[in-house]
Design a protein around this motif. Structure first.
Motif, short mmCIF file in Angstrom:
data_model
loop_
_atom_site.label_atom_id
_atom_site.label_comp_id
_atom_site.label_asym_id
_atom_site.label_seq_id
_atom_site.Cartn_x
_atom_site.Cartn_y
_atom_site.Cartn_z
N GLU A 31 38.79 154.76 121.14
CA GLU A 31 39.09 153.40 120.71
C GLU A 31 40.46 153.02 121.25
OE1 GLU A 31 38.09 150.94 116.80
OE2 GLU A 31 39.46 152.61 116.40
N TYR A 34 46.99 160.73 119.50
CA TYR A 34 47.08 159.37 120.05
C TYR A 34 47.78 159.39 121.40
CZ TYR A 34 48.45 154.46 120.40
OH TYR A 34 48.64 153.16 120.82
N THR A 78 43.81 150.84 121.28
CA THR A 78 44.64 150.01 120.41
C THR A 78 45.19 148.89 121.28
OG1 THR A 78 46.55 151.44 120.79
CG2 THR A 78 45.22 151.88 118.82
N ARG A 79 45.51 147.77 120.66
CA ARG A 79 45.90 146.59 121.43
C ARG A 79 47.22 146.01 120.96
NH1 ARG A 79 41.20 143.98 123.54
NH2 ARG A 79 39.74 145.60 124.10
N ARG A 133 37.18 158.03 112.63
CA ARG A 133 38.60 157.70 112.86
C ARG A 133 39.55 158.69 112.19
NH1 ARG A 133 36.56 152.14 112.36
NH2 ARG A 133 36.78 151.17 114.41
N ARG A 183 45.32 154.76 123.25
CA ARG A 183 43.93 155.14 123.04
C ARG A 183 43.86 156.29 122.04
NH1 ARG A 183 42.15 155.58 128.24
NH2 ARG A 183 43.23 157.55 128.45
N HIS A 184 42.92 156.19 121.11
CA HIS A 184 42.58 157.27 120.18
C HIS A 184 41.29 157.91 120.69
CE1 HIS A 184 45.39 156.31 116.94
NE2 HIS A 184 45.06 155.03 117.06
#
Length: 192
Positions: free
Chosen positions: A18, A96, A20-21, A90, A30-31
């Motif tokens: 996922e 991370y 992140t933004r 999650r 990114r995770h």
């Protein structure tokens, strides 16, 4: 969340990632969580593994982009049972990977009426891809960059849509490229 089925010999499993933004929808990091069939019930998190998917062509050749339903089917087939719900997955996002950050590069002065985003991919399309398209507010073009070493999807957004938040439109475009054409996104940069 992005799901991938890992099909390598001795390393069959599921990779979940996922991005992140930042507020402007560019990627800030990114995770990830990865589950291997041989570990039966243990998820792990490794920024190094996600990087390797993007830098090691042999590993990348074993990675298949999937929908959540496709990943759930593979997870069950590989002996993992029911794929956990997204919030539970999650909890395994422990390593991370932050991306370097900089102000958007202004390619042309006075371009306040639109924004340009570049989605960089680690590989090329596995099936024919319409090289360009769009609608009244969003236009895109897929092309090779870095002297042919990589592929990028350049997305131009007219500001009313950008100001209203177009992350969902961008995510659908990336998901289509990922699922229909096998493209693996590396990052999302904003140029202006």
């Amino acid at each position: 969340m992005d799901f991938y089925i890992l099909g390598g010999t001795g390393s069959a499993g599921i990779l979940v990632e996922e991005f992140t933004r930042h507020d402007d929808s560019s990627a800030s990091g990114r995770h990830n969580a990865v589950w291997f069939a041989h570990s039966s019930s243990s998820w792990s998190s490794s920024a190094g593994f996600s990087r390797a998917v993007r830098t090691d062509p042999d590993l990348r050749a074993t990675v298949i982009p999937a929908t959540r339903a496709g990943a759930a089917h593979a997870f069950a087939r590989l002996g993992g049972g029911a794929l956990p719900p997204d919030p539970e997955i999650r909890t395994h996002f422990l390593d991370y990977e932050p991306f370097p950050s900089a102000a958007p590069l202004r390619l042309t002065p006075g371009s306040d009426q639109k924004r340009l985003y570049r989605v960089l991919f680690a590989n090329g399309p596995s099936s024919p891809f319409e090289p360009s398209g769009g609608d009244g507010h969003l236009h895109w073009q897929l092309h090779r960059v870095a002297n042919g070493a990589a592929w990028a999807l350049d997305v131009t957004v007219i500001t009313p849509l950008a100001d209203a938040g177009f992350a969902g439109s961008l995510d659908r475009l990336i998901a289509g490229a990922r699922l229909r054409h096998g493209l693996i996104p590396v990052t999302i940069d904003r140029f202006f």
